[in-house]
Design an enzyme around this catalytic site. Structure first.
Site, PDB file in Angstrom:
ATOM      1  N   PRO A  11      31.669  23.786  -5.874  1.00  0.00           N
ATOM      2  CG  PRO A  11      30.784  24.926  -7.708  1.00  0.00           C
ATOM      3  CD  PRO A  11      30.444  23.897  -6.665  1.00  0.00           C
ATOM      4  CG  ASN A  12      34.520  28.835  -4.998  1.00  0.00           C
ATOM      5  OD1 ASN A  12      35.576  28.929  -5.614  1.00  0.00           O
ATOM      6  ND2 ASN A  12      33.405  29.397  -5.420  1.00  0.00           N
ATOM      7  NE  ARG A  19      34.370  31.597  -0.919  1.00  0.00           N
ATOM      8  CZ  ARG A  19      33.152  31.111  -1.079  1.00  0.00           C
ATOM      9  NH1 ARG A  19      32.928  29.826  -0.948  1.00  0.00           N
ATOM     10  NH2 ARG A  19      32.163  31.903  -1.371  1.00  0.00           N
ATOM     11  CE1 TYR A  24      30.819  29.356   3.285  1.00  0.00           C
ATOM     12  CE2 TYR A  24      32.429  31.041   2.728  1.00  0.00           C
ATOM     13  CZ  TYR A  24      31.191  30.466   2.542  1.00  0.00           C
ATOM     14  OH  TYR A  24      30.315  30.994   1.625  1.00  0.00           O
ATOM     15  CG  ASN A  92      28.630  22.385   1.107  1.00  0.00           C
ATOM     16  OD1 ASN A  92      28.089  23.188   0.350  1.00  0.00           O
ATOM     17  ND2 ASN A  92      29.289  22.753   2.188  1.00  0.00           N
ATOM     18  CB  ALA A  95      27.881  29.057  -5.832  1.00  0.00           C
ATOM     19  CD  GLU A 116      20.398  21.945   0.182  1.00  0.00           C
ATOM     20  OE1 GLU A 116      20.675  23.148   0.004  1.00  0.00           O
ATOM     21  OE2 GLU A 116      19.262  21.475  -0.018  1.00  0.00           O
ATOM     22  CG  HIS A 118      24.256  24.805   2.617  1.00  0.00           C
ATOM     23  ND1 HIS A 118      24.819  25.006   1.382  1.00  0.00           N
ATOM     24  CD2 HIS A 118      23.023  24.287   2.406  1.00  0.00           C
ATOM     25  CE1 HIS A 118      23.953  24.637   0.449  1.00  0.00           C
ATOM     26  NE2 HIS A 118      22.852  24.198   1.048  1.00  0.00           N
ATOM     27  NE  ARG A 125      26.974  33.815   3.801  1.00  0.00           N
ATOM     28  CZ  ARG A 125      27.805  33.212   2.964  1.00  0.00           C
ATOM     29  NH1 ARG A 125      27.828  31.895   2.861  1.00  0.00           N
ATOM     30  NH2 ARG A 125      28.639  33.920   2.232  1.00  0.00           N
TER      31      ARG A 125
END
Length: 168
Positions: A11-12, A19, A24, A92, A95, A116, A118, A125
């Site tokens: 997502p996103n 964004r 990012y 990735n 969320a 994985e 990110h 964060r």
């Protein structure tokens, strides 16, 4: 045997480059995917990309990577088509990292090694981002390297798979 790597973005991540560029970066997902395909090819692997904002679609795509699921390529008898299974998954999950037991179960169910990734350093964060439902089962976890994390993941997956093939 052709090494096949599936790159999944959750997502996103379709908004990568737009964004929150201060977190990012400004590189678009299409540019990441183009570079990733080129890199995989140079390492003797095929790379397929997939992005969805929907958890169920990601679960379906993970299952298809193993030759299962509603849209998996199949032979006439309905079994998985040979040579179409993924050798590794780079994901990735966005969320879904922090919320999705379904994605975790799909990855465990197909038993395909996964990395994985990110873009940001999730450990620097918000507290909720520090927990991952995937990290303890991943072959490797890459975070905080910006979009270079994808480059590192592809390099690792292609080289790791090459070693495994040579051992067989």
């Amino acid at each position: 045997m052709t090494r096949r790597i599936l790159l999944i973005n959750g997502p996103n991540l379709n908004l990568l480059g737009k964004r929150e560029p201060h977190i990012y970066g400004s590189t678009k997902l299409a540019d990441v995917e183009t570079q990733a395909r080129s890199q995989a090819s140079s390492l003797g692997a095929e790379l397929e990309t997939f992005q969805s904002n929907h958890e169920g679609a990601i679960v379906d795509r993970i299952q298809e990577a193993a030759g299962w699921g509603p849209n998996a390529p199949a032979d006439d008898d309905g079994t998985a088509a040979p040579g179409k299974k993924a050798s590794a998954i780079i994901i990735n999950p966005g969320a879904l990292t922090h919320t999705s037991v379904a994605v975790r179960d799909a990855l465990l169910g197909v038993a395909i090694p996964f990395v994985e990734v990110h873009v940001s350093n999730v450990h620097a964060r918000e507290p909720f981002r520090k927990h991952s439902y995937l990290s303890d089962k991943a072959v490797a976890v890459i975070c905080g390297m910006g979009v270079y994390g994808y480059t590192a993941a592809i390099e690792f997956a292609a080289r790791h798979l090459k070693v495994e093939e040579e051992e067989e």
